[in-house]
Write a protein that holds these residues in place. Structure first.
Motif, short mmCIF file in Angstrom:
data_model
loop_
_atom_site.label_atom_id
_atom_site.label_comp_id
_atom_site.label_asym_id
_atom_site.label_seq_id
_atom_site.Cartn_x
_atom_site.Cartn_y
_atom_site.Cartn_z
N GLU A 1 -9.95 -69.43 -56.22
CA GLU A 1 -10.34 -68.96 -54.89
C GLU A 1 -9.27 -67.98 -54.42
OE1 GLU A 1 -12.88 -69.97 -52.34
OE2 GLU A 1 -13.89 -70.35 -54.24
N ALA A 2 -9.66 -67.03 -53.61
CA ALA A 2 -8.71 -66.09 -53.03
C ALA A 2 -8.75 -66.23 -51.51
CB ALA A 2 -9.05 -64.66 -53.44
N PHE A 3 -7.60 -66.18 -50.89
CA PHE A 3 -7.48 -66.17 -49.43
C PHE A 3 -7.34 -64.71 -49.02
CE2 PHE A 3 -5.01 -66.59 -45.47
CZ PHE A 3 -5.85 -67.45 -44.77
N VAL A 4 -8.26 -64.23 -48.22
CA VAL A 4 -8.33 -62.81 -47.87
C VAL A 4 -7.93 -62.60 -46.41
CG1 VAL A 4 -9.86 -60.79 -47.71
CG2 VAL A 4 -10.18 -62.48 -49.55
N MET A 5 -7.18 -61.53 -46.18
CA MET A 5 -6.83 -61.13 -44.82
C MET A 5 -7.19 -59.67 -44.64
SD MET A 5 -3.38 -60.34 -42.74
CE MET A 5 -3.43 -58.75 -43.50
N LYS B 1 -14.62 -54.68 -42.65
CA LYS B 1 -14.76 -54.07 -41.32
C LYS B 1 -15.80 -54.82 -40.47
CE LYS B 1 -12.99 -49.46 -42.17
NZ LYS B 1 -13.25 -48.02 -42.06
N ARG B 2 -16.85 -55.31 -41.11
CA ARG B 2 -17.84 -56.11 -40.37
C ARG B 2 -17.20 -57.38 -39.83
NH1 ARG B 2 -20.21 -60.56 -41.58
NH2 ARG B 2 -19.68 -60.46 -43.78
N ARG B 3 -16.41 -58.05 -40.65
CA ARG B 3 -15.74 -59.28 -40.22
C ARG B 3 -14.73 -58.99 -39.10
NH1 ARG B 3 -16.00 -63.70 -43.98
NH2 ARG B 3 -17.23 -63.16 -45.83
N LEU B 4 -14.02 -57.87 -39.20
CA LEU B 4 -13.08 -57.51 -38.14
C LEU B 4 -13.81 -57.21 -36.83
CD1 LEU B 4 -10.64 -55.36 -40.23
CD2 LEU B 4 -9.99 -57.37 -38.88
N ALA B 5 -14.96 -56.54 -36.90
CA ALA B 5 -15.74 -56.26 -35.69
C ALA B 5 -16.23 -57.57 -35.06
CB ALA B 5 -16.91 -55.35 -36.02
N GLU B 6 -16.68 -58.50 -35.89
CA GLU B 6 -17.11 -59.81 -35.37
C GLU B 6 -15.95 -60.55 -34.73
OE1 GLU B 6 -18.83 -61.73 -38.77
OE2 GLU B 6 -20.67 -60.53 -38.68
N PHE C 1 -7.09 -59.46 -36.57
CA PHE C 1 -6.92 -60.04 -37.90
C PHE C 1 -8.08 -60.98 -38.16
CE2 PHE C 1 -2.77 -59.02 -36.25
CZ PHE C 1 -2.12 -58.45 -37.32
N THR C 2 -8.49 -61.05 -39.40
CA THR C 2 -9.48 -62.04 -39.80
C THR C 2 -9.15 -62.54 -41.21
OG1 THR C 2 -11.85 -62.55 -39.86
CG2 THR C 2 -11.18 -60.40 -40.74
N PHE C 3 -9.53 -63.77 -41.47
CA PHE C 3 -9.19 -64.45 -42.72
C PHE C 3 -10.43 -65.16 -43.24
CE2 PHE C 3 -5.70 -64.43 -39.73
CZ PHE C 3 -4.64 -63.93 -40.47
N TRP C 4 -10.58 -65.18 -44.57
CA TRP C 4 -11.67 -65.93 -45.18
C TRP C 4 -11.34 -66.16 -46.64
CZ3 TRP C 4 -11.79 -60.75 -44.30
CH2 TRP C 4 -12.27 -59.89 -45.29
N GLN C 5 -12.13 -67.01 -47.27
CA GLN C 5 -11.93 -67.29 -48.70
C GLN C 5 -13.13 -66.80 -49.49
OE1 GLN C 5 -10.46 -71.58 -48.24
NE2 GLN C 5 -9.31 -70.73 -49.98
N VAL C 6 -12.85 -66.35 -50.71
CA VAL C 6 -13.90 -65.89 -51.62
C VAL C 6 -13.53 -66.35 -53.03
CG1 VAL C 6 -14.45 -63.83 -50.26
CG2 VAL C 6 -12.80 -63.66 -52.11
N PRO C 7 -14.52 -66.45 -53.90
CA PRO C 7 -14.18 -66.66 -55.31
C PRO C 7 -13.38 -65.44 -55.81
CG PRO C 7 -16.51 -67.08 -54.91
CD PRO C 7 -15.95 -66.46 -53.66
N ALA C 8 -12.33 -65.70 -56.55
CA ALA C 8 -11.48 -64.60 -57.04
C ALA C 8 -12.28 -63.63 -57.91
CB ALA C 8 -10.29 -65.16 -57.81
N ALA C 9 -13.34 -64.10 -58.53
CA ALA C 9 -14.18 -63.22 -59.34
C ALA C 9 -14.85 -62.14 -58.49
CB ALA C 9 -15.24 -64.04 -60.09
#
Length: 132
Positions: A17-21, A122-127, A104-112
């Motif tokens: 999993e990857a932690f994304v910022m 940008k959509r997540r940042l706008a939300e 700032f926004t953070f989420w997790q995704v599969p590293a693949a």
């Protein structure tokens, strides 16, 4: 200035999993842009050496006084260790007076699924900005 395209720092295991910022950072005036840009390059170099960093990208819109960052990490601890380590720590403190707005926004995704698409970030940042 062109976008600093996604740079892979460390290749994660495919099942990780990857932690994304993602961030949107706006400085107060055009006169703050050169200093912010120079400091962002120092932070960029640090990301490229940071333990636990999977990759990063940067978009600079100097005439809009706006900078966008996107990075993926092994976990939240790796990101926070980077943020608390020099030179990033001092850069954040030193640039606070020049900042007009930041999101700032953070989420997790599969590293693949790396690299992350900028439109998703940008959509997540706008939300995030709309909910603040």
């Amino acid at each position: 200035m062109p976008t600093l395209r996604w740079t892979t720092v460390h290749t994660p295991d495919p099942d990780a999993e990857a932690f994304v910022m993602a961030s949107r950072l706006e400085v107060r005036s055009l006169s703050d842009v050169p200093r912010f840009f120079v400091k962002s390059l120092a932070s960029w170099k640090q990301v490229c050496r940071a333990p636990g960093a999977y990759g990063a990208s940067l978009i600079a819109e100097p005439f809009k006084r706006t900078f966008w960052t996107l990075s993926a990490w092994q976990d939240k601890d790796a990101l926070y260790t980077y943020a608390r380590t020099e030179p990033h720590k001092s850069i954040m403190i030193g640039l606070r007076p020049t900042m007009k707005d930041s999101v700032f926004t953070f989420w997790q995704v599969p590293a693949a699924g790396l690299p992350i698409d900028w439109s998703d970030a940008k959509r997540r940042l706008a939300e995030q900005a709309a909910s603040a």
